[in-house]
Design a protein around this motif. Structure first.
Motif, mmCIF file in Angstrom:
data_model
loop_
_atom_site.group_PDB
_atom_site.id
_atom_site.type_symbol
_atom_site.label_atom_id
_atom_site.label_comp_id
_atom_site.label_asym_id
_atom_site.label_seq_id
_atom_site.Cartn_x
_atom_site.Cartn_y
_atom_site.Cartn_z
ATOM 1 N N MET A 42 -42.180 -28.594 6.582
ATOM 2 C CA MET A 42 -42.220 -27.360 7.353
ATOM 3 C C MET A 42 -41.097 -26.415 6.938
ATOM 4 N N GLY A 43 -40.016 -26.964 6.343
ATOM 5 C CA GLY A 43 -38.890 -26.120 5.949
ATOM 6 C C GLY A 43 -38.180 -25.575 7.175
ATOM 7 N N PRO A 44 -37.084 -24.845 6.971
ATOM 8 C CA PRO A 44 -36.378 -24.269 8.113
ATOM 9 C C PRO A 44 -37.213 -23.179 8.782
ATOM 10 N N LYS A 45 -37.259 -23.194 10.100
ATOM 11 C CA LYS A 45 -37.973 -22.172 10.865
ATOM 12 C C LYS A 45 -36.988 -21.591 11.868
ATOM 13 N N PRO A 46 -36.244 -20.527 11.472
ATOM 14 C CA PRO A 46 -35.179 -19.988 12.318
ATOM 15 C C PRO A 46 -35.664 -19.642 13.718
ATOM 16 N N GLY A 47 -34.791 -19.867 14.687
ATOM 17 C CA GLY A 47 -35.117 -19.585 16.078
ATOM 18 C C GLY A 47 -35.019 -20.838 16.922
ATOM 19 N N ILE A 48 -34.691 -20.666 18.188
ATOM 20 C CA ILE A 48 -34.498 -21.835 19.058
ATOM 21 C C ILE A 48 -35.526 -21.888 20.185
ATOM 22 N N LYS A 49 -36.574 -21.066 20.095
ATOM 23 C CA LYS A 49 -37.601 -21.059 21.148
ATOM 24 C C LYS A 49 -38.300 -22.405 21.267
ATOM 25 N N ARG A 50 -38.602 -23.040 20.128
ATOM 26 C CA ARG A 50 -39.270 -24.343 20.173
ATOM 27 C C ARG A 50 -38.368 -25.379 20.846
ATOM 28 N N MET A 51 -37.063 -25.320 20.516
ATOM 29 C CA MET A 51 -36.134 -26.271 21.133
ATOM 30 C C MET A 51 -35.990 -26.017 22.630
ATOM 31 N N VAL A 92 -23.785 -28.717 13.169
ATOM 32 C CA VAL A 92 -24.851 -27.749 12.944
ATOM 33 C C VAL A 92 -25.615 -28.114 11.670
ATOM 34 N N GLY A 93 -26.932 -27.928 11.690
ATOM 35 C CA GLY A 93 -27.725 -28.211 10.504
ATOM 36 C C GLY A 93 -27.662 -27.089 9.486
ATOM 37 N N LEU A 94 -27.904 -25.855 9.948
ATOM 38 C CA LEU A 94 -27.937 -24.699 9.052
ATOM 39 C C LEU A 94 -27.529 -23.451 9.829
ATOM 40 N N GLY A 95 -26.449 -22.812 9.388
ATOM 41 C CA GLY A 95 -26.001 -21.579 10.027
ATOM 42 C C GLY A 95 -25.346 -21.847 11.358
ATOM 43 N N GLY A 96 -25.986 -21.427 12.441
ATOM 44 C CA GLY A 96 -25.415 -21.609 13.771
ATOM 45 C C GLY A 96 -26.237 -20.896 14.822
ATOM 46 N N LEU A 97 -26.379 -19.589 14.665
ATOM 47 C CA LEU A 97 -27.041 -18.764 15.670
ATOM 48 C C LEU A 97 -28.452 -19.263 15.988
ATOM 49 N N PHE A 98 -29.244 -19.534 14.941
ATOM 50 C CA PHE A 98 -30.633 -19.964 15.143
ATOM 51 C C PHE A 98 -30.833 -21.449 14.847
ATOM 52 N N ASP A 99 -29.750 -22.214 14.781
ATOM 53 C CA ASP A 99 -29.865 -23.634 14.489
ATOM 54 C C ASP A 99 -30.395 -24.397 15.698
ATOM 55 N N SER A 100 -31.133 -25.466 15.438
ATOM 56 C CA SER A 100 -31.743 -26.255 16.519
ATOM 57 C C SER A 100 -30.706 -26.811 17.494
ATOM 58 N N THR A 101 -29.486 -27.050 17.023
ATOM 59 C CA THR A 101 -28.449 -27.605 17.900
ATOM 60 C C THR A 101 -27.865 -26.562 18.848
ATOM 61 N N ASN A 102 -28.188 -25.271 18.635
ATOM 62 C CA ASN A 102 -27.503 -24.215 19.378
ATOM 63 C C ASN A 102 -28.026 -24.006 20.791
ATOM 64 N N ILE A 103 -28.723 -25.011 21.314
ATOM 65 C CA ILE A 103 -29.053 -25.019 22.743
ATOM 66 C C ILE A 103 -28.093 -25.921 23.502
ATOM 67 N N ALA A 104 -27.133 -26.518 22.782
ATOM 68 C CA ALA A 104 -26.156 -27.416 23.404
ATOM 69 C C ALA A 104 -25.258 -26.656 24.378
#
Length: 435
Positions: free
Chosen positions: A18-27, A145-157
């Motif tokens: 799937m590759g990186p999919k920026p954004g945290i809406k799914r999380m 963080v996996g990639l970047g920060g702002l839209f990274d999957s971990t940024n819901i912490a």
């Protein structure tokens, strides 16, 4: 549903495409469905171009040495998938992976039918991690963080502390073409009124980060402003030695086994974060526990000496800033050695910028190779983009390493570097060979 570890892992890895999919809406959707596990433990959130993994290693050792339980979430794994999620240095069990995958899978099927589409591998693993730590609840969890920060999957912490280790040019296709754009993405982890510790970050990235911290009313402790490290050259071993100084805390003669001046900066930044977190959370520590923790800290494939005879070093220098510190360490610690270099990379890296650094390695003999991985740079890619004129090209990296390991003389060093995914395979291969 999954009954074996291999079944669960196979499904997780199919999401890699799937590759990186920026954004945290799914999380955010996932966490709502799972009753917000990300809110149920204390954490330190760590971003940065380089130095994240080493910082996690130092912090893990510091907390453990002081008698506190510590979880960690890192990527990619070096030897085994389970090491991405660890507690007190112990990998998550195969059984836990199966159980967590079975919880996430129905939600993956459900979200796949929505406008957001299916989850990526990293989103699946991040969700599994949040669930696991919400149940185990260590004294602290270190979230890389996996990639970047702002839209990274971990940024819901919901961390108690954030960190940014370094800023450099990497992942430009996703994060931006300038240092300022990349710094803005990394600074996306800064939370309102949550303190921030930053490493040795140069202008203009530093200003970008400090401006965002000011907007968020986030108190900042910065390397060379609020805390510092004084290098103490040592010619008797390959370890680094330094003195640490902060406003209300000093500690002399700290020793770390990870090589390079940048590791002193990473260690000092980790120590400042450790002190800040412990004081805020009322966790005990001593100067002796800190010295012991640093002495025990280890992180694979960061200037890792995997063999003394022949001398073989693994280092995951996969971008331009990492190549710069690699060159500095080689010139400082191995200036009298002829260096045989094996390099492989992904096409997503700035190969045009990395090539000149490879050629600056002193007394070099460069071997370029490839390996089996999505988005891997082929020999043609390496030839066209690196621009290393005197390189030798090898299709079979295992055969190349077998040949080189038997030909390295006492005045030579075999350096294997490049993609962390490549180094993971090489390390596994060499460790298996040792057995």
């Amino acid at each position: 549903m999954f009954t074996t570890y291999d079944e669960a892992l196979e499904w997780i890895h199919t999401r890699k495409g799937m590759g990186p999919k920026p954004g945290i809406k799914r999380m955010e959707w996932l966490m709502e469905k799972l009753d917000h596990p990300e809110e149920k433990f204390s954490s330190i959130h760590i971003a940065g171009t380089n130095g994240k993994g080493s910082t996690v290693a130092y912090l893990t050792a510091l907390f453990q040495s002081a008698g506190h339980s510590v979880g960690s979430f890192t990527s990619p794994h070096i030897t085994r998938f389970n090491e991405r999620i660890m507690v007190n240095g112990e990998q998550i069990s195969d059984e836990a992976i199966i159980a967590l995958a079975n919880i996430i899978y129905p939600l993956y099927m459900e979200i796949s039918e929505t406008e957001w589409g299916p989850l990526t591998e990293f989103e699946v693993v991040t969700a599994m991690m949040f669930l696991h730590f919400s149940k185990v609840r260590p004294d602290v969890v270190l979230l890389e963080v996996g990639l970047g920060g702002l839209f990274d999957s971990t940024n819901i912490a919901k961390p108690q502390l954030t960190m940014i280790t370094t800023i450099g040019m990497d992942h430009v296709q996703i994060l931006g073409n300038t240092i300022e754009e990349i710094a803005f993405q990394k600074a996306g982890i800064i939370k309102s009124e949550i303190p921030l510790v930053i490493g040795n970050i140069q202008e203009p990235a530093r200003t970008v980060i400090l401006d965002i911290a000011r907007e968020k009313n986030s108190a900042v402790l910065a390397y060379n402003t609020d805390f510092s490290a004084q290098n103490k050259p040592n010619v008797t071993d390959l370890h680094e030695h330094f003195d640490f100084s902060a406003q209300e805390f000093q500690l002399a003669d700290i020793e770390i086994s990870l090589m390079g001046h940048h590791q002193i900066e990473n260690a000092a930044t980790a120590l400042q974060a450790f002190l800040l977190y412990c004081n805020a959370e009322q966790l005990a520590y001593t100067k002796e526990s800190i010295l012991t923790g640093f002495d025990q800290a280890f992180w694979p494939v960061r200037m890792e000496i995997i063999s003394q005879e022949p001398l073989i070093i693994l280092d995951g220098a996969h971008n331009e800033p990492a190549m710069a510190v690699l060159l500095d360490t080689l010139q400082t610690n191995f200036k009298n050695k002829k260096i045989k270099v094996v390099f492989a990379a992904l096409t997503t890296k700035e190969l045009e910028a990395i090539g000149p650094w490879l050629m600056r390695i002193p007394n070099h003999e460069i071997h370029l190779t490839t390996f089996d991985f999505p988005r891997v740079a082929t020999l043609t890619d390496l030839k066209e983009r690196l621009g290393v004129e005197d390189a030798a090209y090898h299709e079979d990296w295992q055969e190349l390493i077998r040949e080189l390991t038997v030909s390295v003389s006492n005045d030579e060093l075999l350096l294997i570097t490049g993609s962390l995914y490549f180094l993971s395979e090489v390390r596994h291969y060499l460790m298996e060979d040792e057995r």
